[in-house]
Design an enzyme around this catalytic site. Structure first.
Site, PDB file in Angstrom:
ATOM      1  N   PHE A 150      -2.037  -7.053  -2.924  1.00 44.65           N
ATOM      2  CA  PHE A 150      -1.772  -6.680  -1.533  1.00 44.65           C
ATOM      3  C   PHE A 150      -1.516  -7.938  -0.739  1.00 44.65           C
ATOM      4  CE2 PHE A 150      -2.888  -2.595   0.855  1.00 44.65           C
ATOM      5  CZ  PHE A 150      -2.309  -1.773  -0.085  1.00 44.65           C
ATOM      6  N   GLN A 207      -2.294  -4.264  15.212  1.00 45.99           N
ATOM      7  CA  GLN A 207      -1.462  -4.527  14.041  1.00 45.99           C
ATOM      8  C   GLN A 207      -0.230  -3.627  13.984  1.00 45.99           C
ATOM      9  OE1 GLN A 207      -2.790  -3.758   9.694  1.00 45.99           O
ATOM     10  NE2 GLN A 207      -2.632  -5.962   9.907  1.00 45.99           N
ATOM     11  N   HIS A 235       2.608  -2.404  11.397  1.00 42.26           N
ATOM     12  CA  HIS A 235       2.867  -2.340   9.956  1.00 42.26           C
ATOM     13  C   HIS A 235       4.372  -2.452   9.735  1.00 42.26           C
ATOM     14  CE1 HIS A 235       2.848  -1.038   5.810  1.00 42.26           C
ATOM     15  NE2 HIS A 235       1.523  -1.054   5.802  1.00 42.26           N
ATOM     16  N   LEU A 290       3.556   6.302   7.617  1.00 35.49           N
ATOM     17  CA  LEU A 290       3.382   5.058   6.874  1.00 35.49           C
ATOM     18  C   LEU A 290       3.967   5.103   5.471  1.00 35.49           C
ATOM     19  CD1 LEU A 290       1.909   2.246   7.027  1.00 35.49           C
ATOM     20  CD2 LEU A 290       0.243   3.291   5.508  1.00 35.49           C
ATOM     21  N   GLU A 318       1.765  -0.444   2.052  1.00 36.20           N
ATOM     22  CA  GLU A 318       2.025  -1.784   1.546  1.00 36.20           C
ATOM     23  C   GLU A 318       2.048  -1.794   0.013  1.00 36.20           C
ATOM     24  OE1 GLU A 318       0.056  -4.767   3.826  1.00 36.20           O
ATOM     25  OE2 GLU A 318      -0.412  -5.942   2.055  1.00 36.20           O
ATOM     26  N   ARG A 370       0.865  -8.807   7.002  1.00 39.08           N
ATOM     27  CA  ARG A 370       1.618  -7.860   7.827  1.00 39.08           C
ATOM     28  C   ARG A 370       2.161  -8.450   9.106  1.00 39.08           C
ATOM     29  NH1 ARG A 370      -2.446  -2.799   6.902  1.00 39.08           N
ATOM     30  NH2 ARG A 370      -1.808  -2.547   4.732  1.00 39.08           N
ATOM     31  N   HIS A 379      -0.087   0.222  13.877  1.00 42.72           N
ATOM     32  CA  HIS A 379      -0.799   0.708  12.700  1.00 42.72           C
ATOM     33  C   HIS A 379      -2.316   0.622  12.798  1.00 42.72           C
ATOM     34  CE1 HIS A 379      -1.468   1.776   8.585  1.00 42.72           C
ATOM     35  NE2 HIS A 379      -1.987   0.609   8.259  1.00 42.72           N
ATOM     36  N   ARG A 382      -5.621  -7.928  10.439  1.00 39.28           N
ATOM     37  CA  ARG A 382      -6.358  -7.354   9.315  1.00 39.28           C
ATOM     38  C   ARG A 382      -5.508  -7.411   8.052  1.00 39.28           C
ATOM     39  NH1 ARG A 382      -6.361  -2.234   6.671  1.00 39.28           N
ATOM     40  NH2 ARG A 382      -4.829  -1.366   8.090  1.00 39.28           N
TER      41      ARG A 382
END
Ligand SMILES: Cc1cc2nc3c(=O)[nH]c(=O)nc-3n(C[C@H](O)[C@H](O)[C@H](O)COP(=O)(O)OP(=O)(O)OC[C@H]3O[C@@H](n4cnc5c(N)ncnc54)[C@H](O)[C@@H]3O)c2cc1C
Lengths: 575, 242
Positions: free
Chosen positions: A118, A238, A240, A250, A253, A286, A351, A386
């Protein structure tokens, strides 16, 4: 009036995990949720949860401290390091535990919990259940609740579904309970409790382009905020990189973690052109990827000026079906595109709410007996940005910690008689406020106010920000708050009055939105997700500190508090 | 669908109001590319008639809130596009076999009660090791299509048996029972099979496949019920032989 030892507001991962912990400690729990717990936003989480298990062939050398370091660096050094270290250390325990409870994680060939790479992580450490990790975890925790409910020797665990919490009762420096409205009947009632946990999730829907569930209005943050508890670091929002064009649903990721490419209108992997993403490419953090997408849009290199192509075709149909079945299904059903045959049209979208209710490492707020956990809280472990996979972790680590802390608090607490009166007064006040909304002669349309708030946040408080835009946004939000005082609820029914409920929540959204804008306007630097075009660099000398927003009738009053360091020296964030 | 708009015919009823009769009400909604039935419901509720009641949460087909009967079949409003629904008025009704609270919102209580009956939680066969319990990828694969259930209630609503036998556990609970029976980490198969073996369990299913046809996640509760039946028979044989 309902009465429990502890009241949990929120039936998502954080709330359920806390409930299980409290039940283990034999405390009487009431759990309130404005939707059935299994309809909470958490079920939509896709990609996975971080823990340094070292199950991946490339993860051998992973450790909790490396996980902590990546998290702190990802946070642009704004996270409180002792809290991050605690989270990273607890991560394997919590993941093994939920596996023991039955969570159906995907597996490695040796039968261990599978892990995938990730963004922003030095090792593949994101544990997953295909791309439906949130659903798998939610079901597992809900199942554990049923297990406790069916075990005769256990204390009660009562779930109140479809109740909206609208107020807190404060007795001096003590939290005396909460006030909620039964959505199914319109009745407003007090909930007596020695301790209350807010696990009410994020505030994504103050934006018009959010990946969050429709119910994520931010009301859950507004209730403690109005009762005198500060909100922390609200300006850090955040975005995304990959949400479906139009609906902003969404696309995890995981799609990039598994090897997907992000292409501009020329079919070029543009992340190679930017110094901060050229090495990590699609799995850069991100904030960096989203920012570079925004730059491409400004430079006229986005597809039709609005979006990008997420290309998964080279992964092959088999891998897509095995690792990303949910994503494939979403793309087919919501965009009419099978990622095995065609690239998916994506754009950045709101997000995650890094900020939240100000709590310490045990989940406690400064109001005695009031706790918060999960996305609604700000510990802070995510700081200014994050990392993917750390939020599911946050919910079960700090859900458990808060549960434990509340059990302890309740054991040593003697409720003063004055608390009952405080609760009764608060219930009466909230009942009146609802009554006023229903009978008042307001003229302002709540939907128009909501639409303008969402548009303003999206356009002026998005990926790139500047003083001019933020000042005008603040003015707009204040104007909307003023109009809200004269808001009208036309439908007068008591049963499932959706208009009433969303109008009440809109008041909360506006308060939260105002805190976001005020924090963003004041913070004259760029850090993590907060990018000021008029203050382009990070400024540790002036801004290595948390923003605290305290509610006043004239809007948020800001103050600041030091970041807890202790493990890693703040350094430039290069990937 | 007339021009750029669609006509919705929506079931309306408030049982809490004495003498109020169930009825259908029509609304015109402007249609754009990508408009979902859920978008249309919000358009109606926010701009045409604020009294309309329905449920919604994730709007991404993960939470199961917006399950309803849409233009002749069950589905999630959020993942149903309006465009392909054709010309006639699009009729929306609540889920069946459940008490109506108002309009498109039903009381899911009886549905959850049945789910609770199957003891929906892992009963480990062995004490927990320090790390994870291992499970081979093949064994994990057996859970695919079982762990994906979002408990929206559509299958139970579409099931003909559910209409005649109130006590029938129904496809959702049975699929979830099989989820635990198939899990190599679970040690309570005997008990689970006993629960679903009763009069209102797996043998009630008429194998009409309505549940499978209706499932918005493409799952196969009928198949799960058949698997449970076979497993029960196998267990009976084992007992006889023993
Ligand atoms: C689409 C998507 C995918 C994601 N994928 C991942 C991922 O792969 N990995 C990861 O780490 N993170 C992921 N995240 C983030 C993560 O899902 C969330 O941060 C997390 O699930 C939040 O859990 P929670 O328990 O704090 O809140 P939620 O699950 O949002 O639950 C909030 C609860 O509070 C209740 N509530 C709220 N307000 C009130 C009120 N006023 N009164 C009564 N009840 C109230 C709600 O009913 C609900 O039960 C994802 C987020 C999104 C949007």
């Amino acid at each position: 009036m309902h009465s429990h030892d502890v009241l949990i507001v929120g039936g998502g991962l954080a709330g359920l995990r806390a409930a299980v912990e409290l039940n283990k400690a034999n405390v009487k729990v009431g759990l309130i949720s404005k939707v059935h717990p299994l309809r909470s936003h958490s079920v939509a989480a896709q990609g996975g949860i971080n823990a340094s298990l070292g199950n991946h062939p490339r993860g051998d050398y992973d450790t909790a401290m490396r996980h902590a370091f990546d998290t702190v660096k990802g946070s642009d050094f704004l996270a409180d390091q002792p809290a991050v270290v605690r989270m990273a250390k607890d991560a394997p325990l919590r993941v093994y535990e939920i596996e023991h409870w039955g969570c159906p994680f995907s597996r490695t060939d040796e039968g261990k919990i599978a892990q995938r790479p990730f963004g922003g992580a030095g090792f593949p450490r994101t544990c997953y259940a295909s791309d439906k990790t949130g659903l798998a975890m939610m079901h597992t925790l809900f199942e554990q609740m049923i297990r406790y409910q069916q075990a005769a020797e256990r204390q009660e665990l009562v779930v109140y579904s479809e109740w909206l919490v609208i107020g807190l009762a404060v007795d001096g420096d003590l939290c005396a309970g909460a006030v909620a409205m039964n959505i199914k009947t319109g009745e407003v009632d007090g909930f007596k409790a020695e301790a209350v946990l807010f696990a009410t999730g994020g505030a994504g829907r103050i934006y018009g382009n959010s990946t969050n569930a429709i119910i994520n209005s931010g009301m859950g943050m507004a209730v403690p905020y109005r009762a005198g508890v500060s909100l922390k670091d609200m300006e850090f929002v955040q975005f995304h990189p990959t949400t479906l064009l139009g609906s902003n649903i969404l696309i995890s990721e995981a799609a990039r973690g598994e090897g997907g490419f992000l292409l501009n209108k020329d079919g070029h992997r543009f992340l190679a052109d930017y110094p901060d993403s050229k090495k990590a490419m699609e799995v850069a953090p991100r904030d960096i990827v989203a920012r570079n997408m925004a730059r491409e849009i400004l430079a006229g290199r986005a597809v039709e000026g609005t979006h990008f192509r997420l290309d998964l075709r080279h992964l092959g149909e088999e891998k897509i079906q095995k690792q990303l079945p949910g994503i494939r299904d979403l793309a087919i059903r919501f965009a009419g595109i099978d990622p095995a045959d065609e690239p998916v049209p994506v754009q950045p979208g709101q997000h995650y709410t890094m900020g939240g209710i100000d709590v310490d490492r045990s989940g406690a707020t400064l109001l005695k007996g009031l706790y918060a956990a999960g996305e609604a809280a700000c510990v802070s472990v995510h700081g200014a940005n994050r990392l993917g996979g750390n939020s599911l972790l946050d919910t079960i680590v700090f859900g458990a910690i808060a549960g434990e802390a509340m059990a302890e608090f309740v054991a040593g607490h003697v409720r003063p008689a004055s608390s009952d009166k405080a609760l009764a007064d608060s219930a009466a006040r909230e009942r009146e406020a609802v009554e006023r909304l229903m009978t008042g002669g307001g003229t302002e349309d709540p939907v128009a106010i909501k639409d303008e708030m969402k548009k303003t946040m999206m356009e002026k408080v998005g990926i790139f920000r500047d003083r001019e835009g933020l000042s005008s946004a603040l003015e707009t939000i204040r104007g909307l708050k003023d109009r809200y005082k004269r808001v009208r609820v036309s439908f007068k029914g008591k049963v499932l009055n959706q208009e009433l409920r969303s109008t009440i929540e809109l008041g909360g959204s506006l308060d939260v939105a105002e805190a976001v804008v005020a924090g963003a306007l004041a913070r004259e630097e760029s850090r993590g997700s907060h990018s000021r075009t008029d203050f382009r660099s990070r400024d540790d000398a002036s801004w290595l500190k948390h923003t605290l927003a305290a509610h006043t009738p004239d809007g948020p009053r800001l103050s600041y508090k030091d970041v807890e360091l202790g493990y890693f020296e703040p350094a430039e964030r290069v990937y | 669908m007339g021009g750029n708009s669609a006509t919705f015919r929506i079931f309306r009823h408030d049982p809490s109001v004495e003498g109020e009769e169930p009825r259908f009400q029509e609304y015109e909604v402007p249609v754009r590319q990508g408009l979902t039935v859920l978008d249309a419901l919000f358009h109606i509720q926010e701009r045409l008639d604020s009294s309309l009641a329905f449920r919604a949460s994730c709007r991404a087909a993960a939470c199961g809130s917006c399950a309803m009967h849409i233009a002749g079949r069950y589905g999630l409003a959020c993942q149903t596009q309006v465009g392909p629904l054709g010309d006639g008025p699009i009729v929306l009704r609540p889920l069946a076999h459940l008490p109506i609270i108002r309009d498109l919102v039903v009381d899911m209580g009886p549905f959850w009660e049945k789910y609770n009956k199957i003891r929906p939680f892992l009963v480990p066969g062995e004490p927990a090791p320090e790390k994870e319990r291992t499970q081979s990828p093949d064994d994990r694969d057996k859970l695919e299509g079982l762990i994906d259930c979002i408990l929206c209630g559509i299958c139970s609503s579409a099931c003909a048996v559910g209409g005649t036998d109130d006590a029938y556990l129904g496809p959702a609970a049975l699929l979830n029972a099989n989820r635990f029976v198939q899990d190599t980490r679970d040690g309570a198969a005997e008990e689970r099979l006993r629960i679903v073996d009763g009069e209102h369990g797996v043998w009630r299913c008429h194998t009409i496949f309505s549940c499978q046809e209706a499932c918005p996640k493409g799952l196969d509760p009928t198949g799960a019920i058949m698997t449970l039946r076979r497993t029960i028979i196998r267990h009976r044989w084992k007992k006889l032989v023993r």
